[in-house]
Scaffold this motif. Structure first.
Motif, PDB file in Angstrom:
ATOM      1  N   HIS A  88      18.109-118.090  51.828  1.00 15.48           N
ATOM      2  CA  HIS A  88      18.577-118.839  52.985  1.00 15.48           C
ATOM      3  C   HIS A  88      19.417-117.936  53.866  1.00 15.48           C
ATOM      4  O   HIS A  88      19.935-116.931  53.410  1.00 15.48           O
ATOM      5  N   THR A  89      19.613-118.358  55.102  1.00 18.19           N
ATOM      6  CA  THR A  89      20.381-117.523  56.028  1.00 18.19           C
ATOM      7  C   THR A  89      21.848-117.404  55.639  1.00 18.19           C
ATOM      8  O   THR A  89      22.519-116.472  56.026  1.00 18.19           O
ATOM      9  N   ASP A  90      22.349-118.323  54.829  1.00 16.35           N
ATOM     10  CA  ASP A  90      23.747-118.110  54.451  1.00 16.35           C
ATOM     11  C   ASP A  90      23.904-117.309  53.172  1.00 16.35           C
ATOM     12  O   ASP A  90      24.997-117.156  52.664  1.00 16.35           O
ATOM     13  N   GLU A  91      22.782-116.810  52.672  1.00 18.26           N
ATOM     14  CA  GLU A  91      22.892-115.848  51.577  1.00 18.26           C
ATOM     15  C   GLU A  91      22.698-114.448  52.151  1.00 18.26           C
ATOM     16  O   GLU A  91      22.304-113.516  51.448  1.00 18.26           O
TER      17      GLU A  91
END
Lengths: 592, 144
Positions: B100-103
């Protein structure tokens, strides 16, 4: 019934005051047992005694050192007094300062007075503090000024009367008052007894000493009697019901004694002389009595003259005194008004801060929740997309599709809705991901180009750019501002479902660049214009209401601003002001 | 000939008896494993799926995969750690990380530690297919 302790036990043994020291108590009654000027006088007297003592102990030093040492000692004593009083009050709301104690218009409880008196005794080391206080500080100047014309025997009665109007806890009675003797009785109220509790004897001693000081001061200071004798007949401190004190003093010298003496001696001389000259005894007597009469009247006139001069002086003093008090009262009032204003200001600031905190908390809570939900939804969406991919690959060419044409239509619908869901989730995640901007130099032209490229512009929409030839460089977080611009442009396109013009203009100002996104779409209703940037506000049937609120957050974190102008049916203009590299309104440090 | 057939031929020509499966998919979501396997098998790849990092390392040790396609955050072994372990055993393997983009930070770390590419979820299938083809072609060049 509380067991009364001996007078060696002082009220400070309580450590903390039991009763409310000032203000309005829980029954709604004002606490006015002791007048503020008494407490003010205690503080002043403490400072005076300490100062005098310090100056006396430094008598060999140069004069300015003496004064300095004295003043410092006085200040230290005042601070100690204040901190001892505050140390005896558990409730910080009642904590006093030197300034508040110096306000003579306050009123306090009996208990407060006695605590103050005991602390004053400790700090000054003066056992007879209370008596000296009454003697030196408590004849209010107005009394000494107003009372001078009044003969001493009436003053004692008047003092008692004055106290009666004071609503204090202590009442004076003067059952006997002559030209050289007065008897004063001091009684205390039920509330006084309650306040003092088991320490009644020690407290009564303080009260008695103070009043005695005052009573002795009257003949001494008002009428300048050289010495006043006091004799205790009864005393509260000994367990009697009230205190009874006998005061004695010498009579006032009268004016014009000399003239009278002169008149008498002249009469005598004349009488003796005339007896030898005249034969008529009656005539001799009549003539010789004249000097006596003249002398007598002259004496009286002189007396009146002096009195009238004195009275003029007194009237002047009274006037001056009243003016001073009036001024004091005015200042007191002004101070109160200022305090009021300050309080209102603080209240407003607190309310604003509270609103900001609530908003921030809402955002944080929203962020956490949305983050969680969106996360959880992303994996299912991935699977759905994968399935759709596969189905879209296999079904359209299959025999099934030929037999059931609706399958293709339904597949398209499924595609669209999965796309919508992804969109919504991305919106939410974008919103919650708002971190602090990382500033950098960004040129307007590529920024706009990038943003436009992320749009899916529908048919019939014309995009116009209106950017001056050498626009200033922006100082912004490019990815965040791109988000804002894309959001605004998407909204603009959505407002023109049947086509229109989307114009993007850049207007440099002194310290900012204003980016305007103009559409010729359906516009915003007048009553909604002010709400448009509010969290969760949306006019779209399927909107999340996050977009514009997020744009506002981001722009404001950059130190910029966002506004909207709109006309229903004609279109809307969103104006975003952003700081430039040269702007003084930078949020964040410049790195060159 | 399909991709698979040409590979099989190549390896049999070389005489390598180790089974050279094409792609290992590691993801903790069952449906993602199922759907990805379905799509990629249809494109002609050989697919094995596992559901956590430890099993991915195990599988990589036992079989020679050309490409591993895995979610960076899975229960058990940390994504980057697992990658390092696998690279030790199979240095030439191509690893594609998804996340995901927050990883973001984890994904960037993976790239710096040797992941060939990173793919953001939700995965776009056409782009993914292109990526896999390029990655495997590259490997083929190397091994040739």
């Amino acid at each position: 019934m509380v067991k009364t302790l001996s007078s060696e036990h002082k009220i400070t043994e309580r450590v903390y005051m039991k009763y409310q020291p000032f203000g309005v108590d829980s029954d709604g009654t004002k606490i006015e047992d002791v007048r503020g000027h008494v407490i003010t006088s205690i503080l002043e007297f403490v400072k005076e005694v300490v100062k005098r003592r310090e100056e006396e102990s430094n008598i060999d030093a140069p004069p300015n050192i003496i004064t300095e040492a004295g003043e410092k000692a006085a200040q230290d004593a005042a601070e100690k007094f204040v901190s001892m009083l505050n140390g005896a009050m558990k409730d910080k709301e009642y904590w006093v300062t030197e300034a508040s104690l110096s306000n003579p218009w306050n009123s306090y409880s009996t208990e407060f007075f006695h605590f103050a008196a005991e602390f004053a005794k400790e700090i000054t080391g003066e056992k007879d503090f209370c008596f000296k206080l009454g003697l030196q500080k408590l004849i209010k100047p107005i009394l000494s000024v107003l009372m001078r014309p009044v003969p001493i025997e009436h003053i004692c009665k008047l003092v008692a009367l004055e106290d009666r109007f004071a609503k204090g806890a202590v009442k004076l009675d003067v059952p006997l008052s002559t030209k050289n003797r007065a008897i004063v009785q001091i009684r205390v109220s039920e509330k006084y007894r309650e306040n003092c509790g088991e320490y009644l004897l020690a407290c009564a001693e303080n009260t008695c000493q103070v009043r005695k000081g005052v009573m002795v001061a009257i003949p001494r200071r008002i009428h300048r009697m050289p010495s006043v004798g006091t004799r205790n007949i009864k005393c509260l401190a000994n367990g009697d019901e009230y205190c009874e004190v006998e005061l004695t003093w010498e009579r006032t010298p009268r004016h014009g004694r000399n003239l009278l003496l002169l008149g008498v001696s002249s009469s005598a001389v004349l009488f003796i002389g005339l007896t030898f000259c005249l034969e008529n005894i009656a005539l001799t007597s009549a003539i010789s009595i004249l000097p006596l009469i003249v002398g007598f009247h002259l004496a009286r006139v002189q007396g009146l003259f002096v009195e009238s001069e004195n009275k003029d002086k007194l009237i002047e003093e009274q006037q001056k005194y009243l003016e001073e008090r009036f001024k004091e009262l005015e200042n007191s009032n002004i101070e109160l008004q200022e305090t009021n204003i300050e309080l209102n200001k603080r209240l407003r600031q607190l309310t604003e801060t509270q609103e900001k905190l609530i908003h921030a908390e809402k955002l944080a809570a929203l962020g956490r929740f949305s983050s969680y939900v969106s996360h959880e939804l992303r994996n299912p969406l991935t699977s759905m997309k994968n399935v759709l991919y596969y189905l879209n690959k296999k079904i359209p060419q299959s025999a099934l599709a030929r037999e059931e044409p609706k399958i293709i239509e339904f597949l398209k619908i499924l595609d669209k809705e999965v796309g919508n869901s992804t969109s919504i989730i991305n919106d939410i995640l974008d919103f919650t991901k708002m971190r602090k901007p990382t500033f950098g130099k960004v040129e307007i032209a590529p920024l706009l180009k990038d943003s436009i490229s992320q749009l899916s512009v529908q048919e019939g929409v014309e995009i116009l750019e209106d950017i001056p030839p050498h626009p200033p460089t922006l100082w912004i977080d490019a990815s965040q501002i791109k988000l804002v611009l894309v959001n605004l442009m998407k909204n603009a396109c959505e407002a023109m479902p049947k086509g229109g013009t989307l114009k993007i203009a850049a207007r440099p100002n002194a310290e900012y660049v204003e980016l305007k996104i103009v559409d010729t779409g359906q516009g915003i209703r007048k009553e909604n214009i002010s709400k448009v940037f509010e969290l969760f506000f949306t006019s779209k049937a399927k909107g999340t209401g996050l977009g514009l609120s997020m744009c506002k957050e981001i722009v404001e974190r950059h130190g910029g601003s966002i506004t909207v102008q709109s006309e229903l049916g004609a279109g809307s203009t969103f104006s975003v002001s952003l700081p430039t590299v040269d702007s003084k309104h930078h949020v964040g440090r410049k790195t060159s | 000939m399909t991709v698979r057939q040409s590979r099989g031929l190549k390896h049999s020509l070389r005489g390598i008896d180790m089974k050279n499966r094409d792609i290992l998919i590691a993801d903790d979501e069952a449906n993602i494993r199922t759907t990805l396997k379905g799509i990629l098998e249809d494109e002609g790849y050989d697919i094995v799926t596992v559901e956590n990092g430890l099993k991915a390392v195990e599988a990589a040790k036992n079989e020679a995969f050309s490409l591993i396609f895995r979610d960076i955050v899975m229960p058990g072994l940390n994504g980057v750690e697992a990658m390092k372990d696998i690279k030790k055993v199979r240095p030439t393997i191509v690893i594609i990380m998804t996340g995901h983009t927050d990883e973001e930070d984890l994904l960037q770390e993976a790239r710096s530690q040797g992941a060939k590419a990173i793919v953001y979820k939700p995965i776009q299938i056409p782009a993914l297919l292109g990526l896999i083809k390029t990655a495997l072609d590259g490997e083929e060049n190397v091994s040739d």
